[in-house]
Design a protein around this motif. Sequence first.
Motif, PDB file in Angstrom:
ATOM      1  N   PHE A 113    -124.004 -50.025  45.257  1.00 57.71           N
ATOM      2  CA  PHE A 113    -122.873 -49.308  46.259  1.00 57.71           C
ATOM      3  C   PHE A 113    -123.258 -47.485  46.362  1.00 57.71           C
ATOM      4  O   PHE A 113    -124.274 -47.459  45.520  1.00 57.71           O
ATOM      5  CB  PHE A 113    -121.535 -49.607  45.869  1.00 57.71           C
ATOM      6  N   TYR A 114    -122.642 -46.831  46.790  1.00 59.99           N
ATOM      7  CA  TYR A 114    -122.968 -45.537  47.179  1.00 59.99           C
ATOM      8  C   TYR A 114    -122.687 -44.841  45.895  1.00 59.99           C
ATOM      9  O   TYR A 114    -121.569 -44.776  45.497  1.00 59.99           O
ATOM     10  CB  TYR A 114    -121.752 -45.029  48.280  1.00 59.99           C
ATOM     11  N   ILE A 115    -123.633 -44.232  45.306  1.00 61.06           N
ATOM     12  CA  ILE A 115    -123.350 -43.259  44.180  1.00 61.06           C
ATOM     13  C   ILE A 115    -123.918 -41.871  44.454  1.00 61.06           C
ATOM     14  O   ILE A 115    -124.793 -41.461  44.824  1.00 61.06           O
ATOM     15  CB  ILE A 115    -124.451 -43.576  43.020  1.00 61.06           C
ATOM     16  N   PRO A 116    -122.808 -40.870  44.518  1.00 60.99           N
ATOM     17  CA  PRO A 116    -122.961 -39.528  44.974  1.00 60.99           C
ATOM     18  C   PRO A 116    -123.987 -38.741  44.186  1.00 60.99           C
ATOM     19  O   PRO A 116    -124.078 -39.010  43.148  1.00 60.99           O
ATOM     20  CB  PRO A 116    -121.500 -38.923  45.132  1.00 60.99           C
ATOM     21  N   ASN A 117    -124.183 -37.378  44.846  1.00 58.37           N
ATOM     22  CA  ASN A 117    -125.145 -36.590  43.823  1.00 58.37           C
ATOM     23  C   ASN A 117    -124.017 -35.840  43.010  1.00 58.37           C
ATOM     24  O   ASN A 117    -122.778 -35.865  43.348  1.00 58.37           O
ATOM     25  CB  ASN A 117    -125.604 -35.398  44.802  1.00 58.37           C
ATOM     26  N   TRP A 141    -117.068 -39.534  38.445  1.00 56.70           N
ATOM     27  CA  TRP A 141    -115.613 -40.039  38.547  1.00 56.70           C
ATOM     28  C   TRP A 141    -114.879 -39.288  39.642  1.00 56.70           C
ATOM     29  O   TRP A 141    -113.870 -39.462  40.398  1.00 56.70           O
ATOM     30  CB  TRP A 141    -115.018 -40.487  37.479  1.00 56.70           C
ATOM     31  N   ASP A 142    -114.940 -37.702  39.326  1.00 56.52           N
ATOM     32  CA  ASP A 142    -114.276 -36.815  39.914  1.00 56.52           C
ATOM     33  C   ASP A 142    -114.650 -36.511  41.311  1.00 56.52           C
ATOM     34  O   ASP A 142    -114.240 -35.773  42.227  1.00 56.52           O
ATOM     35  CB  ASP A 142    -114.446 -35.396  39.025  1.00 56.52           C
ATOM     36  N   ARG A 143    -116.028 -36.868  41.821  1.00 60.35           N
ATOM     37  CA  ARG A 143    -116.603 -36.658  42.948  1.00 60.35           C
ATOM     38  C   ARG A 143    -115.701 -37.510  44.093  1.00 60.35           C
ATOM     39  O   ARG A 143    -115.662 -37.201  45.253  1.00 60.35           O
ATOM     40  CB  ARG A 143    -118.095 -36.993  43.100  1.00 60.35           C
ATOM     41  N   TYR A 144    -115.044 -38.530  43.508  1.00 58.01           N
ATOM     42  CA  TYR A 144    -114.578 -39.357  44.552  1.00 58.01           C
ATOM     43  C   TYR A 144    -113.221 -38.446  45.211  1.00 58.01           C
ATOM     44  O   TYR A 144    -112.925 -38.277  46.181  1.00 58.01           O
ATOM     45  CB  TYR A 144    -113.459 -40.494  43.901  1.00 58.01           C
ATOM     46  N   ASP A 152    -108.026 -42.271  51.550  1.00 54.05           N
ATOM     47  CA  ASP A 152    -108.855 -42.982  50.699  1.00 54.05           C
ATOM     48  C   ASP A 152    -110.016 -43.640  51.433  1.00 54.05           C
ATOM     49  O   ASP A 152    -109.908 -43.583  52.886  1.00 54.05           O
ATOM     50  CB  ASP A 152    -108.035 -43.928  49.803  1.00 54.05           C
ATOM     51  N   LEU A 153    -110.687 -44.440  50.901  1.00 52.18           N
ATOM     52  CA  LEU A 153    -112.007 -44.889  51.672  1.00 52.18           C
ATOM     53  C   LEU A 153    -111.555 -46.104  52.586  1.00 52.18           C
ATOM     54  O   LEU A 153    -110.490 -47.009  52.142  1.00 52.18           O
ATOM     55  CB  LEU A 153    -112.903 -45.665  50.303  1.00 52.18           C
ATOM     56  N   VAL A 154    -112.312 -45.966  53.803  1.00 48.33           N
ATOM     57  CA  VAL A 154    -111.879 -47.334  54.822  1.00 48.33           C
ATOM     58  C   VAL A 154    -113.215 -47.684  55.134  1.00 48.33           C
ATOM     59  O   VAL A 154    -114.153 -47.007  55.254  1.00 48.33           O
ATOM     60  CB  VAL A 154    -111.438 -46.484  55.948  1.00 48.33           C
ATOM     61  N   TRP A 166    -119.224 -47.419  50.789  1.00 48.30           N
ATOM     62  CA  TRP A 166    -118.624 -48.100  49.619  1.00 48.30           C
ATOM     63  C   TRP A 166    -118.791 -47.504  48.328  1.00 48.30           C
ATOM     64  O   TRP A 166    -119.845 -47.924  47.593  1.00 48.30           O
ATOM     65  CB  TRP A 166    -118.831 -49.364  49.444  1.00 48.30           C
ATOM     66  N   TYR A 167    -117.840 -46.588  47.855  1.00 47.49           N
ATOM     67  CA  TYR A 167    -117.805 -45.900  46.679  1.00 47.49           C
ATOM     68  C   TYR A 167    -118.066 -46.858  45.433  1.00 47.49           C
ATOM     69  O   TYR A 167    -117.404 -47.702  45.451  1.00 47.49           O
ATOM     70  CB  TYR A 167    -116.814 -45.077  46.376  1.00 47.49           C
ATOM     71  N   PHE A 168    -118.854 -46.545  44.552  1.00 46.53           N
ATOM     72  CA  PHE A 168    -119.168 -47.354  43.541  1.00 46.53           C
ATOM     73  C   PHE A 168    -118.281 -47.563  42.272  1.00 46.53           C
ATOM     74  O   PHE A 168    -118.345 -48.611  41.621  1.00 46.53           O
ATOM     75  CB  PHE A 168    -120.501 -46.738  42.717  1.00 46.53           C
TER      76      PHE A 168
END
Length: 292
Positions: A113-117, A141-144, A152-154, A166-168
């Motif tokens: 799934f999507y893992i942000p920088n 976890w705080d990047r969300y 929230d995520l759709v 899709w956030y990890f």
Amino acid sequence: MLKYVSRMVISAKGAYVGLAYPGSDGTWQTESKGYQFWTVTDANGYFWINNVRMGKYNLYAFVPGFIGDYRHNVAITITAGSVTKIGKLVYKPPRVGPTYWEIGYPDRSAAEFYIPNPNLKYVNRLFVNQTTERFRQYGLWDRYSEIYPTKDLVFTVGVSDYRKDWYFSHNTRRKNKYVGTTWEIKFNLNNANKNSKYKLRLALASATAAELQVRVNDPYWAKSPVFSTGLIGDENAIARHGIQGLYRLYNVDLPGSLLVKGNNSIFLTQSRGGNGFIGVMYDYIRLEGPLT
């Protein structure tokens, strides 16, 4: 005393197969006092487990690409110097109907799934150019809260890409305090069978002090969700920069009466709040239609 188990057969290559005592929940995952012996099947589905300590074991297996666990229906007794041949083992993954849609890949990990920088203040240069261990960066976890500050995520089936959209980790959002969050999965049905049940497969890669609730076509529908896990998990994978913990599979019945022809939504609410480490990691989600 040591002995070995030789030449068992399972019906899928690349399967993980092991001998273990059952834990508190009947699976090998929560067993911590006994011994476990694991191997991987070869290209033809054969495997050998050598140098096993004497005792009585259960045989477990799981296969990347398929949900659920295999457990042999007969306990295996290991004695000194013997060779045990089990024969062919066939695992039939759970399924009741055709796949309408799926999110992720069933491998007991949220790595796809999507893992942000990371926040530039916390960059660990060891993982800057990593493609497989990006999740090890501090504070993801705080990047969300930064990426989804107000909504929230759709995820829209057929449009969104789980590798990018899709956030990890389904964790809390930071406001004045950390609060629970609701993710929405939008999908279209050509027809809704009102008299049948649909099956939602929720495979979790990890959970920490979380409660996952499922609702259909209304995030606030009634006071009770269609399904709730209750309070689950203490793996701390989110806080410890991991990507998986204990595997959990939930098979949720969705009444066809809740679905409509055309646009539908499933809402996944992680209802617990309190800190940034509370949440779940998904392994794989699938909606199955009724048998026809």
